[in-house]
Design a protein around this motif. Structure first.
Motif, PDB file in Angstrom:
ATOM      1  N   ARG A  16       0.847  -1.193   0.000  1.00 46.72           N
ATOM      2  CA  ARG A  16       0.000   0.000   0.000  1.00 46.72           C
ATOM      3  C   ARG A  16       0.884   1.245   0.000  1.00 46.72           C
ATOM      4  NH1 ARG A  16      -5.928  -0.169   0.092  1.00 46.72           N
ATOM      5  NH2 ARG A  16      -6.364   1.897   0.796  1.00 46.72           N
ATOM      6  N   VAL A  17       0.542   2.232  -0.796  1.00 44.88           N
ATOM      7  CA  VAL A  17       1.196   3.539  -0.772  1.00 44.88           C
ATOM      8  C   VAL A  17       0.073   4.548  -0.589  1.00 44.88           C
ATOM      9  CG1 VAL A  17       2.600   5.205  -2.044  1.00 44.88           C
ATOM     10  CG2 VAL A  17       3.031   2.754  -2.331  1.00 44.88           C
ATOM     11  N   GLY A  18      -0.133   4.974   0.652  1.00 43.54           N
ATOM     12  CA  GLY A  18      -1.266   5.849   0.944  1.00 43.54           C
ATOM     13  C   GLY A  18      -2.561   5.103   0.665  1.00 43.54           C
ATOM     14  N   ASP A  19      -3.409   5.674  -0.196  1.00 42.72           N
ATOM     15  CA  ASP A  19      -4.678   5.006  -0.528  1.00 42.72           C
ATOM     16  C   ASP A  19      -4.597   4.268  -1.868  1.00 42.72           C
ATOM     17  OD1 ASP A  19      -4.583   7.227  -2.131  1.00 42.72           O
ATOM     18  OD2 ASP A  19      -6.611   7.925  -1.679  1.00 42.72           O
ATOM     19  N   PRO A  49      -8.978   0.313  -2.403  1.00 41.72           N
ATOM     20  CA  PRO A  49      -8.088   1.461  -2.630  1.00 41.72           C
ATOM     21  C   PRO A  49      -8.711   2.450  -3.617  1.00 41.72           C
ATOM     22  CG  PRO A  49      -7.397  -0.379  -3.978  1.00 41.72           C
ATOM     23  CD  PRO A  49      -8.527  -0.882  -3.115  1.00 41.72           C
ATOM     24  N   ALA A  50      -8.182   3.664  -3.625  1.00 44.06           N
ATOM     25  CA  ALA A  50      -8.623   4.668  -4.600  1.00 44.06           C
ATOM     26  C   ALA A  50      -8.113   4.303  -5.991  1.00 44.06           C
ATOM     27  CB  ALA A  50      -8.100   6.044  -4.199  1.00 44.06           C
ATOM     28  N   ALA A  51      -6.986   3.593  -6.020  1.00 47.74           N
ATOM     29  CA  ALA A  51      -6.393   3.164  -7.283  1.00 47.74           C
ATOM     30  C   ALA A  51      -5.555   1.912  -7.035  1.00 47.74           C
ATOM     31  CB  ALA A  51      -5.513   4.263  -7.868  1.00 47.74           C
ATOM     32  N   VAL A  52      -5.319   1.159  -8.106  1.00 47.52           N
ATOM     33  CA  VAL A  52      -4.437  -0.002  -8.054  1.00 47.52           C
ATOM     34  C   VAL A  52      -3.380   0.195  -9.145  1.00 47.52           C
ATOM     35  CG1 VAL A  52      -4.224  -2.503  -8.370  1.00 47.52           C
ATOM     36  CG2 VAL A  52      -6.221  -1.557  -7.180  1.00 47.52           C
ATOM     37  N   VAL A  53      -2.107   0.043  -8.754  1.00 47.54           N
ATOM     38  CA  VAL A  53      -0.997   0.151  -9.690  1.00 47.54           C
ATOM     39  C   VAL A  53      -0.281  -1.192  -9.743  1.00 47.54           C
ATOM     40  CG1 VAL A  53       1.217   1.265 -10.199  1.00 47.54           C
ATOM     41  CG2 VAL A  53      -0.674   2.613  -9.245  1.00 47.54           C
ATOM     42  N   VAL A  54      -0.094  -1.709 -10.948  1.00 47.45           N
ATOM     43  CA  VAL A  54       0.679  -2.934 -11.141  1.00 47.45           C
ATOM     44  C   VAL A  54       2.012  -2.522 -11.751  1.00 47.45           C
ATOM     45  CG1 VAL A  54       0.807  -5.173 -12.285  1.00 47.45           C
ATOM     46  CG2 VAL A  54      -1.391  -4.329 -11.452  1.00 47.45           C
ATOM     47  N   ASP A  55       3.088  -2.736 -10.987  1.00 45.26           N
ATOM     48  CA  ASP A  55       4.429  -2.336 -11.421  1.00 45.26           C
ATOM     49  C   ASP A  55       5.122  -3.523 -12.085  1.00 45.26           C
ATOM     50  OD1 ASP A  55       6.976  -1.392 -11.795  1.00 45.26           O
ATOM     51  OD2 ASP A  55       7.294  -0.780  -9.713  1.00 45.26           O
ATOM     52  N   LEU A  56       5.276  -3.440 -13.407  1.00 45.22           N
ATOM     53  CA  LEU A  56       5.926  -4.503 -14.187  1.00 45.22           C
ATOM     54  C   LEU A  56       7.371  -4.151 -14.534  1.00 45.22           C
ATOM     55  CD1 LEU A  56       3.028  -5.293 -16.719  1.00 45.22           C
ATOM     56  CD2 LEU A  56       3.529  -6.446 -14.553  1.00 45.22           C
ATOM     57  N   SER A  57       7.962  -3.170 -13.844  1.00 43.22           N
ATOM     58  CA  SER A  57       9.319  -2.712 -14.163  1.00 43.22           C
ATOM     59  C   SER A  57      10.343  -3.831 -14.147  1.00 43.22           C
ATOM     60  CB  SER A  57       9.766  -1.627 -13.176  1.00 43.22           C
ATOM     61  OG  SER A  57       8.889  -0.540 -13.216  1.00 43.22           O
ATOM     62  N   LEU A 111       7.202   4.135 -11.718  1.00 45.47           N
ATOM     63  CA  LEU A 111       6.292   4.061 -10.570  1.00 45.47           C
ATOM     64  C   LEU A 111       6.019   5.456 -10.015  1.00 45.47           C
ATOM     65  CD1 LEU A 111       4.661   2.454  -8.523  1.00 45.47           C
ATOM     66  CD2 LEU A 111       6.770   2.074  -7.235  1.00 45.47           C
ATOM     67  N   ASP A 112       7.044   6.304  -9.963  1.00 40.34           N
ATOM     68  CA  ASP A 112       6.856   7.663  -9.455  1.00 40.34           C
ATOM     69  C   ASP A 112       5.819   8.421 -10.277  1.00 40.34           C
ATOM     70  OD1 ASP A 112       8.677   7.264  -7.416  1.00 40.34           O
ATOM     71  OD2 ASP A 112      10.335   8.260  -8.449  1.00 40.34           O
ATOM     72  N   GLU A 113       5.878   8.278 -11.610  1.00 37.33           N
ATOM     73  CA  GLU A 113       4.894   8.946 -12.477  1.00 37.33           C
ATOM     74  C   GLU A 113       3.483   8.436 -12.187  1.00 37.33           C
ATOM     75  OE1 GLU A 113       5.808   8.579 -16.640  1.00 37.33           O
ATOM     76  OE2 GLU A 113       7.836   9.351 -16.358  1.00 37.33           O
ATOM     77  N   ALA A 114       3.353   7.129 -12.039  1.00 43.41           N
ATOM     78  CA  ALA A 114       2.038   6.548 -11.776  1.00 43.41           C
ATOM     79  C   ALA A 114       1.477   7.020 -10.448  1.00 43.41           C
ATOM     80  CB  ALA A 114       2.124   5.023 -11.796  1.00 43.41           C
ATOM     81  N   LEU A 115       2.300   6.979  -9.402  1.00 47.00           N
ATOM     82  CA  LEU A 115       1.832   7.386  -8.072  1.00 47.00           C
ATOM     83  C   LEU A 115       1.459   8.878  -8.062  1.00 47.00           C
ATOM     84  CD1 LEU A 115       4.323   5.435  -5.788  1.00 47.00           C
ATOM     85  CD2 LEU A 115       1.929   4.872  -6.290  1.00 47.00           C
ATOM     86  N   ALA A 116       2.257   9.712  -8.732  1.00 48.64           N
ATOM     87  CA  ALA A 116       1.963  11.145  -8.779  1.00 48.64           C
ATOM     88  C   ALA A 116       0.645  11.401  -9.509  1.00 48.64           C
ATOM     89  CB  ALA A 116       3.103  11.881  -9.468  1.00 48.64           C
ATOM     90  N   ALA A 117       0.393  10.669 -10.590  1.00 50.85           N
ATOM     91  CA  ALA A 117      -0.827  10.864 -11.380  1.00 50.85           C
ATOM     92  C   ALA A 117      -2.074  10.366 -10.658  1.00 50.85           C
ATOM     93  CB  ALA A 117      -0.693  10.171 -12.725  1.00 50.85           C
ATOM     94  N   LEU A 118      -1.920   9.345  -9.800  1.00 45.31           N
ATOM     95  CA  LEU A 118      -3.075   8.713  -9.187  1.00 45.31           C
ATOM     96  C   LEU A 118      -3.378   9.187  -7.769  1.00 45.31           C
ATOM     97  CD1 LEU A 118      -2.434   5.076 -10.430  1.00 45.31           C
ATOM     98  CD2 LEU A 118      -4.056   6.723 -11.341  1.00 45.31           C
ATOM     99  N   LYS A 119      -2.492   9.947  -7.179  1.00 47.71           N
ATOM    100  CA  LYS A 119      -2.736  10.419  -5.805  1.00 47.71           C
ATOM    101  C   LYS A 119      -3.983  11.276  -5.776  1.00 47.71           C
ATOM    102  CE  LYS A 119       1.496  10.070  -3.480  1.00 47.71           C
ATOM    103  NZ  LYS A 119       2.306   9.484  -3.008  1.00 47.71           N
TER     104      LYS A 119
END
Length: 120
Positions: A16-19, A49-57, A111-119
């Motif tokens: 989890r990163v915040g919500d 969650p408010a959003a779900v991010v799948v990190d395939l990096s 991941l930083d771009e995704a988290l910034a866009a979805l916060k």
């Protein structure tokens, strides 16, 4: 002689990163390992969650079975939460773009771009 990693190895960790629910995936996502990805995404969704991010990096190979899991997760979430994928490079972002999954799933290079866009 050094031992080679199992070519069919895959890990999918939910956190989890915040919500935002975060699923970090490494290794190979194919027909044999896609259920691990699906299980981790389902676990992330349970906490609403408010959003779900799948990190395939850190994914070295993404087969159609893995892409199917991503599309199914997007459909499962509906309007309840945003859904995004972090993928950059020929093993992940290229197949996602070629197959047209980026038409239904938000794609970010980091991941930083995704988290910034979805916060929220």
């Amino acid at each position: 002689m050094t031992s080679q990693p199992d070519p069919a190895s895959c890990s999918a960790e939910e956190s989890r990163v915040g919500d935002i629910g975060l699923v970090t995936v490494t290794g190979t996502v194919d027909m044999l390992t896609a259920p691990k990805l699906e299980e981790a995404i389902n676990s992330a969704v349970k906490s609403s969650p408010a959003a779900v991010v799948v990190d395939l990096s850190a994914v070295e190979f993404l087969a159609s079975a893995g892409m199917g899991v991503l599309v199914a997760a997007r459909e499962q979430l509906g309007d309840a939460a945003r859904f995004a994928v972090v993928a950059d490079g020929p093993a992940t972002s290229r197949p996602l773009k070629l197959v047209g999954i980026t038409e239904v799933v938000e794609l970010f290079a980091t991941l930083d771009e995704a988290l910034a866009a979805l916060k929220t």
